[in-house]
Write a protein that holds these residues in place. Structure first.
Motif, PDB file in Angstrom:
ATOM      1  N   UNK A 153       0.843  -1.200   0.000  1.00 18.53           N
ATOM      2  CA  UNK A 153       0.000   0.000   0.000  1.00 18.53           C
ATOM      3  C   UNK A 153       0.878   1.249   0.000  1.00 18.53           C
ATOM      4  N   UNK A 154       0.357   2.322  -0.561  1.00 21.90           N
ATOM      5  CA  UNK A 154       1.084   3.592  -0.599  1.00 21.90           C
ATOM      6  C   UNK A 154       0.843   4.387   0.685  1.00 21.90           C
ATOM      7  N   UNK A 155       1.618   5.451   0.867  1.00 22.56           N
ATOM      8  CA  UNK A 155       1.406   6.324   2.013  1.00 22.56           C
ATOM      9  C   UNK A 155       0.021   6.931   2.013  1.00 22.56           C
ATOM     10  N   UNK A 156      -0.469   7.300   0.820  1.00 22.31           N
ATOM     11  CA  UNK A 156      -1.815   7.862   0.722  1.00 22.31           C
ATOM     12  C   UNK A 156      -2.866   6.831   1.121  1.00 22.31           C
ATOM     13  N   UNK A 157      -2.638   5.556   0.759  1.00 22.17           N
ATOM     14  CA  UNK A 157      -3.558   4.483   1.165  1.00 22.17           C
ATOM     15  C   UNK A 157      -3.615   4.375   2.682  1.00 22.17           C
ATOM     16  N   UNK A 158      -2.439   4.381   3.316  1.00 19.74           N
ATOM     17  CA  UNK A 158      -2.361   4.267   4.773  1.00 19.74           C
ATOM     18  C   UNK A 158      -3.121   5.414   5.433  1.00 19.74           C
ATOM     19  N   UNK A 159      -2.932   6.614   4.919  1.00 19.35           N
ATOM     20  CA  UNK A 159      -3.602   7.783   5.500  1.00 19.35           C
ATOM     21  C   UNK A 159      -5.121   7.663   5.393  1.00 19.35           C
ATOM     22  N   UNK A 160      -5.610   7.245   4.224  1.00 13.97           N
ATOM     23  CA  UNK A 160      -7.061   7.113   4.042  1.00 13.97           C
ATOM     24  C   UNK A 160      -7.646   6.054   4.969  1.00 13.97           C
ATOM     25  N   UNK A 161      -6.960   4.931   5.078  1.00 17.33           N
ATOM     26  CA  UNK A 161      -7.457   3.832   5.909  1.00 17.33           C
ATOM     27  C   UNK A 161      -7.494   4.240   7.381  1.00 17.33           C
ATOM     28  N   UNK A 162      -6.411   4.857   7.864  1.00 15.94           N
ATOM     29  CA  UNK A 162      -6.359   5.284   9.262  1.00 15.94           C
ATOM     30  C   UNK A 162      -7.446   6.317   9.548  1.00 15.94           C
TER      31      UNK A 162
ATOM     32  N   UNK B 271     -15.795   4.192  20.896  1.00 17.76           N
ATOM     33  CA  UNK B 271     -14.779   3.259  21.365  1.00 17.76           C
ATOM     34  C   UNK B 271     -13.580   4.021  21.929  1.00 17.76           C
ATOM     35  N   UNK B 272     -12.966   3.433  22.941  1.00 17.62           N
ATOM     36  CA  UNK B 272     -11.813   4.082  23.574  1.00 17.62           C
ATOM     37  C   UNK B 272     -10.519   3.782  22.836  1.00 17.62           C
ATOM     38  N   UNK B 273     -10.438   2.591  22.226  1.00 20.62           N
ATOM     39  CA  UNK B 273      -9.204   2.163  21.569  1.00 20.62           C
ATOM     40  C   UNK B 273      -9.477   1.745  20.128  1.00 20.62           C
ATOM     41  N   UNK B 274      -8.500   1.994  19.273  1.00 17.39           N
ATOM     42  CA  UNK B 274      -8.543   1.511  17.897  1.00 17.39           C
ATOM     43  C   UNK B 274      -7.966   0.106  17.861  1.00 17.39           C
ATOM     44  N   UNK B 275      -8.596  -0.771  17.072  1.00 16.53           N
ATOM     45  CA  UNK B 275      -8.117  -2.151  16.964  1.00 16.53           C
ATOM     46  C   UNK B 275      -7.753  -2.471  15.518  1.00 16.53           C
ATOM     47  N   UNK B 276      -7.033  -3.570  15.355  1.00 23.85           N
ATOM     48  CA  UNK B 276      -6.675  -4.022  13.998  1.00 23.85           C
ATOM     49  C   UNK B 276      -7.939  -4.352  13.215  1.00 23.85           C
ATOM     50  N   UNK B 277      -8.986  -4.800  13.916  1.00 19.42           N
ATOM     51  CA  UNK B 277     -10.250  -5.128  13.241  1.00 19.42           C
ATOM     52  C   UNK B 277     -10.809  -3.907  12.510  1.00 19.42           C
ATOM     53  N   UNK B 278     -10.764  -2.723  13.169  1.00 24.23           N
ATOM     54  CA  UNK B 278     -11.247  -1.500  12.519  1.00 24.23           C
ATOM     55  C   UNK B 278     -10.408  -1.158  11.288  1.00 24.23           C
ATOM     56  N   UNK B 279      -9.103  -1.363  11.400  1.00 27.65           N
ATOM     57  CA  UNK B 279      -8.232  -1.087  10.252  1.00 27.65           C
ATOM     58  C   UNK B 279      -8.530  -2.042   9.093  1.00 27.65           C
ATOM     59  N   UNK B 280      -8.764  -3.307   9.421  1.00 28.51           N
ATOM     60  CA  UNK B 280      -9.120  -4.272   8.363  1.00 28.51           C
ATOM     61  C   UNK B 280     -10.428  -3.867   7.680  1.00 28.51           C
ATOM     62  N   UNK B 281     -11.391  -3.476   8.486  1.00 25.54           N
ATOM     63  CA  UNK B 281     -12.674  -3.050   7.937  1.00 25.54           C
ATOM     64  C   UNK B 281     -12.502  -1.833   7.031  1.00 25.54           C
ATOM     65  N   UNK B 282     -11.650  -0.903   7.455  1.00 24.15           N
ATOM     66  CA  UNK B 282     -11.395   0.289   6.639  1.00 24.15           C
ATOM     67  C   UNK B 282     -10.691  -0.075   5.342  1.00 24.15           C
ATOM     68  N   UNK B 283      -9.784  -1.043   5.392  1.00 19.65           N
ATOM     69  CA  UNK B 283      -9.115  -1.511   4.173  1.00 19.65           C
ATOM     70  C   UNK B 283     -10.131  -2.071   3.180  1.00 19.65           C
TER      71      UNK B 283
ATOM     72  N   UNK C 223     -13.379  -1.309   3.060  1.00 18.49           N
ATOM     73  CA  UNK C 223     -14.213  -0.205   2.584  1.00 18.49           C
ATOM     74  C   UNK C 223     -13.497   0.641   1.526  1.00 18.49           C
ATOM     75  N   UNK C 224     -12.180   0.753   1.657  1.00 20.20           N
ATOM     76  CA  UNK C 224     -11.393   1.499   0.680  1.00 20.20           C
ATOM     77  C   UNK C 224     -11.034   0.655  -0.537  1.00 20.20           C
ATOM     78  N   UNK C 225     -11.441  -0.615  -0.522  1.00 18.30           N
ATOM     79  CA  UNK C 225     -11.149  -1.513  -1.657  1.00 18.30           C
ATOM     80  C   UNK C 225      -9.699  -1.895  -1.739  1.00 18.30           C
ATOM     81  N   UNK C 226      -8.999  -1.948  -0.581  1.00 18.86           N
ATOM     82  CA  UNK C 226      -7.557  -2.179  -0.590  1.00 18.86           C
ATOM     83  C   UNK C 226      -7.161  -3.519   0.001  1.00 18.86           C
TER      84      UNK C 226
END
Length: 328
Positions: A287-296, A308-320, A322-325
């Motif tokens: 993934x590119x830097x721009x991809x990382x920024x959009x996902x985060x 939620x109080x904490x971010x989890x890897x599950x949320x990042x996977x879900x964002x990936x 949603x971004x089609x990545x």
């Protein structure tokens, strides 16, 4: 804490009584704190700066340039978009070789008087190449910020005209303009005007444009630093490369750079994982830097809206996803 560059600008502006520069430096600090997710501090600083009136931001927030930006004769569109740079060197993550080249180039310009005393001058024309989203446009802004110059982005939609010969005329206007003013100038998607002349699919007008670019770059001896960026270096005319003093690669980030990118983009966000987690880095591989920024950004929004109080890897996977990545 705001970076040293902005703090120096703030103190200097205050000491000189330069209210416009003081406001610009203050706004840069506010923006930096907001990017760190320090929203309460950013809001407090805004209230202090604008005297409690959140809508009292002056029309002079954008810098006022004392010169006329050239326009396209066909449609009257400005040929450049000039803006104040806001992001500093610590906002960009690159391979060590590319970072060193940028730092050396900055030193050349900061100490140009030393070079000129020996009959030499700093690099004036540099080309960035690599996949989309890997920091080429960001690097141009960073360089402009570090050199305290406005960033001028050449607008290809206005530059390339349907009228025969008008594109070359627009190019001449741009080069005449940037020669007179100390700017950092970015020709983004440079392959649009620097394509290989031997390409049989291109008509004579585009070949004439490439010839005009070569001639103008050869003759250029102005006060602006010229940067060009391309995602398609393989289709550039071979003669183009010789016109640049340096060529800097912007590749897809490796695992070390991905870790640094995640650290940068996740600052101020509480999380339930380590940044060097192998499972996490595998998700972002390729993934590119721009991809990382959009996902985060997407994952952080979901976390905030769900309370939620904490971010989890599950949320990042879900964002990936949603971004089609995310790979299946």
């Amino acid at each position: 804490m705001a970076n040293g560059k902005i703090l120096r600008q703030l103190v200097k502006a205050g000491a000189l009584g330069d209210t416009v520069a003081f406001r610009q430096a203050s706004e840069a600090i506010i923006e930096e704190e907001r990017q760190k997710q320090h929203h309460l501090l950013a809001n407090d600083l805004e209230r202090i700066l604008y005297g409690g009136d959140m809508h009292a931001q002056p029309s002079s927030k954008k810098p006022q340039f004392e010169f006329d930006i050239p326009v396209d004769k066909e449609r009257g569109l400005p040929l450049l978009d000039i803006r104040p740079p806001k992001r500093s060197l610590d906002e960009i993550i690159l391979p060590e070789s590319s970072s060193v080249m940028i730092e050396e180039m900055l030193e050349e310009h900061r100490r140009s008087d030393v070079l000129r005393s020996y009959g030499m001058k700093p690099s004036g024309k540099i080309i960035f190449f690599g996949p989309p989203g890997c920091g080429k446009t960001l690097a141009a802004e960073v360089i402009a910020f570090e050199l305290d110059r406005p960033l001028a982005i050449v607008r290809l939609d206005a530059l390339v005209s349907s009228f025969l010969g008008e594109t070359a005329a627009n190019l001449r206007k741009v080069f005449d303009f940037i020669a007179k003013h100390p700017l950092v100038v970015l020709f983004d998607e440079f392959d649009a005007i620097g394509k290989e002349r031997g390409d049989s699919g291109e008509h004579g007008e585009l070949r004439r444009v490439v010839n005009a670019v070569l001639q103008m770059m050869d003759a250029y001896d102005g006060s602006s630093l010229i940067l060009a960026a391309t995602n398609h270096e393989n289709i550039l005319d071979s003669a183009i490369w010789r016109r640049f003093d340096e060529a800097i690669e912007f590749p897809l980030p490796d695992q070390k750079q991905l870790t640094s990118l995640l650290q940068l983009k996740l600052r101020g966000i509480r999380r339930q994982f380590e940044l060097d987690d192998k499972e996490l880095l595998t998700e972002f591989e390729g993934k590119s830097g721009a991809d990382v920024e959009r996902v985060v950004r997407r994952a952080a929004k979901r976390m905030i809206l769900r309370g939620q109080e904490f971010l989890t890897i599950k949320e990042l996977r879900s964002a990936l996803v949603r971004e089609g990545l995310r790979r299946h």
